[in-house]
Design a protein around this motif. Structure first.
Motif, mmCIF file in Angstrom:
data_model
loop_
_atom_site.group_PDB
_atom_site.id
_atom_site.type_symbol
_atom_site.label_atom_id
_atom_site.label_comp_id
_atom_site.label_asym_id
_atom_site.label_seq_id
_atom_site.Cartn_x
_atom_site.Cartn_y
_atom_site.Cartn_z
ATOM 1 N N ARG A 19 36.649 29.447 42.714
ATOM 2 C CA ARG A 19 36.762 28.772 44.007
ATOM 3 C C ARG A 19 35.569 27.894 44.364
ATOM 4 N N SER A 20 34.367 28.450 44.278
ATOM 5 C CA SER A 20 33.219 27.653 44.725
ATOM 6 C C SER A 20 32.922 26.463 43.817
ATOM 7 N N PRO A 21 33.000 26.572 42.475
ATOM 8 C CA PRO A 21 32.783 25.367 41.687
ATOM 9 C C PRO A 21 33.890 24.336 41.858
ATOM 10 N N THR A 43 28.223 35.503 45.196
ATOM 11 C CA THR A 43 27.630 36.746 45.693
ATOM 12 C C THR A 43 27.597 37.822 44.604
ATOM 13 N N PHE A 44 28.431 37.658 43.587
ATOM 14 C CA PHE A 44 28.442 38.557 42.425
ATOM 15 C C PHE A 44 28.721 37.690 41.201
ATOM 16 N N ALA A 45 27.808 36.743 40.987
ATOM 17 C CA ALA A 45 28.038 35.682 40.009
ATOM 18 C C ALA A 45 28.228 36.215 38.596
ATOM 19 N N LEU A 46 29.186 35.623 37.906
ATOM 20 C CA LEU A 46 29.455 35.981 36.508
ATOM 21 C C LEU A 46 28.557 35.125 35.616
ATOM 22 N N VAL A 47 27.266 35.435 35.689
ATOM 23 C CA VAL A 47 26.253 34.654 34.977
ATOM 24 C C VAL A 47 26.545 34.668 33.477
ATOM 25 N N GLY A 48 26.465 33.501 32.876
ATOM 26 C CA GLY A 48 26.717 33.381 31.449
ATOM 27 C C GLY A 48 28.140 33.019 31.095
ATOM 28 N N GLN A 49 29.049 33.086 32.076
ATOM 29 C CA GLN A 49 30.439 32.708 31.830
ATOM 30 C C GLN A 49 30.677 31.254 32.245
ATOM 31 N N GLN A 50 31.838 30.749 31.854
ATOM 32 C CA GLN A 50 32.235 29.387 32.219
ATOM 33 C C GLN A 50 33.425 29.443 33.160
ATOM 34 N N MET A 51 33.715 28.321 33.780
ATOM 35 C CA MET A 51 34.928 28.238 34.583
ATOM 36 C C MET A 51 36.132 28.465 33.680
ATOM 37 N N PRO A 52 37.087 29.303 34.080
ATOM 38 C CA PRO A 52 38.311 29.441 33.292
ATOM 39 C C PRO A 52 39.010 28.089 33.169
ATOM 40 N N VAL A 168 40.074 31.441 51.556
ATOM 41 C CA VAL A 168 40.745 30.848 50.400
ATOM 42 C C VAL A 168 41.007 31.966 49.397
ATOM 43 N N VAL A 169 42.253 32.107 48.981
ATOM 44 C CA VAL A 169 42.651 33.201 48.102
ATOM 45 C C VAL A 169 41.932 33.101 46.750
ATOM 46 N N ASP A 170 41.604 34.257 46.176
ATOM 47 C CA ASP A 170 40.883 34.320 44.902
ATOM 48 C C ASP A 170 41.872 34.280 43.740
ATOM 49 N N PRO A 171 41.792 33.245 42.876
ATOM 50 C CA PRO A 171 42.744 33.173 41.762
ATOM 51 C C PRO A 171 42.230 33.790 40.469
ATOM 52 N N PHE A 172 40.992 34.255 40.436
ATOM 53 C CA PHE A 172 40.394 34.720 39.179
ATOM 54 C C PHE A 172 41.255 35.797 38.530
ATOM 55 N N VAL A 178 48.877 31.679 41.920
ATOM 56 C CA VAL A 178 47.734 31.991 42.796
ATOM 57 C C VAL A 178 46.697 30.873 42.699
ATOM 58 N N TYR A 179 46.479 30.349 41.490
ATOM 59 C CA TYR A 179 45.600 29.184 41.340
ATOM 60 C C TYR A 179 46.144 28.019 42.175
ATOM 61 N N ASP A 180 47.446 27.812 42.116
ATOM 62 C CA ASP A 180 48.050 26.710 42.869
ATOM 63 C C ASP A 180 47.829 26.891 44.364
ATOM 64 N N ARG A 181 48.015 28.123 44.841
ATOM 65 C CA ARG A 181 47.844 28.374 46.278
ATOM 66 C C ARG A 181 46.382 28.204 46.684
ATOM 67 N N SER A 182 45.475 28.682 45.843
ATOM 68 C CA SER A 182 44.050 28.510 46.118
ATOM 69 C C SER A 182 43.699 27.026 46.195
ATOM 70 N N GLY A 183 44.224 26.254 45.244
ATOM 71 C CA GLY A 183 43.961 24.817 45.237
ATOM 72 C C GLY A 183 44.517 24.132 46.465
ATOM 73 N N GLU A 184 45.712 24.531 46.882
ATOM 74 C CA GLU A 184 46.316 23.946 48.086
ATOM 75 C C GLU A 184 45.460 24.219 49.315
ATOM 76 N N GLN A 185 44.919 25.417 49.411
ATOM 77 C CA GLN A 185 44.078 25.760 50.558
ATOM 78 C C GLN A 185 42.774 24.965 50.540
ATOM 79 N N ILE A 186 42.195 24.810 49.360
ATOM 80 C CA ILE A 186 40.943 24.049 49.242
ATOM 81 C C ILE A 186 41.163 22.586 49.594
ATOM 82 N N ILE A 187 42.171 21.962 49.013
ATOM 83 C CA ILE A 187 42.354 20.526 49.222
ATOM 84 C C ILE A 187 42.826 20.231 50.642
#
Length: 204
Positions: A19-21, A43-52, A168-172, A178-187
């Motif tokens: 969501r945040s990136p 707040t609980f960053a997945l350090v070392g990972q990439q965006m899915p 904004v709903v979490d799609p992870f 769920v990704y689509d709904r998260s994107g709709e809320q963001i945009i």
């Protein structure tokens, strides 16, 4: 323009991989970085990972070009301290931010709440809103003056129908819908913020 002269916006979610990136990248694509700089953390960053890949594709669909080197960061008080505005993706994130730096309550808002507040500000009667002083200062300083005006609308803006309407709903690791709904809320929130900013600019 030196980096310190820009309006600093920090976007915060949990893992800083979805969501945040996505919101950070869409904001940057929409507004550019001449007057504002956008960054993100978790707040609980997945350090070392990439965006899915789904999150990267979502950013593309929303008009951004996701950076291949996005590196999740764990939020700390110094990041919050450096921001002019902190945009949380949920009320829970907002609470975590304020716990790290209590005075951040004055400049931390969820993305969807920001849309409600700035729309309320833009709709204020002519005599209630004096934007003329903003014309005489650089754009970053005008944004710094506008941010507390927006936050002051908290007691005036129409509250959401349901409390989680500000989240904004979490799609992870969720289904594509769920990704689509998260994107709709963001945009939707970013579209509304941009439209309200344009109305305010026309009134200044």
């Amino acid at each position: 323009m030196a980096a310190g002269d820009r309006f600093e916006v920090l976007v915060v979610c949990t893992g800083n991989v979805c969501r945040s990136p996505v919101a950070e990248q869409v904001l940057r694509a929409r507004f550019g970085e001449r007057f504002a700089r956008f960054s993100s953390a978790g707040t609980f960053a997945l350090v070392g990972q990439q965006m899915p890949e789904q999150a990267q594709e979502l950013a593309r669909l929303l008009g951004a070009e996701p950076g291949p080197l996005h590196a999740p960061r764990l939020i700390d008080a110094s990041m919050i301290e450096q921001a002019d505005l902190v945009i949380a993706l949920t009320r829970e994130h907002r609470g975590e931010i304020v716990r790290l730096l209590p005075r951040a309550n004055r400049f931390t808002v969820t993305l969807r709440e920001a849309a409600r507040l700035i729309e309320c500000l833009a709709a204020a009667p002519e005599g209630d809103l004096d934007l003329a002083p903003l014309r005489t200062v650089p754009v970053p300083d005008a944004l710094r003056a506008l941010a507390p005006m927006m936050m002051a609308e908290r007691g005036l803006a129409t509250p959401p129908t349901a409390a989680d309407d500000d989240d904004v709903v979490d799609p992870f690791r969720q289904a594509q819908e769920v990704y689509d709904r998260s994107g709709e809320q963001i945009i939707d929130a970013i579209d509304r913020i941009e439209a309200a900013l344009r109305r305010l600019a026309e009134r200044a």
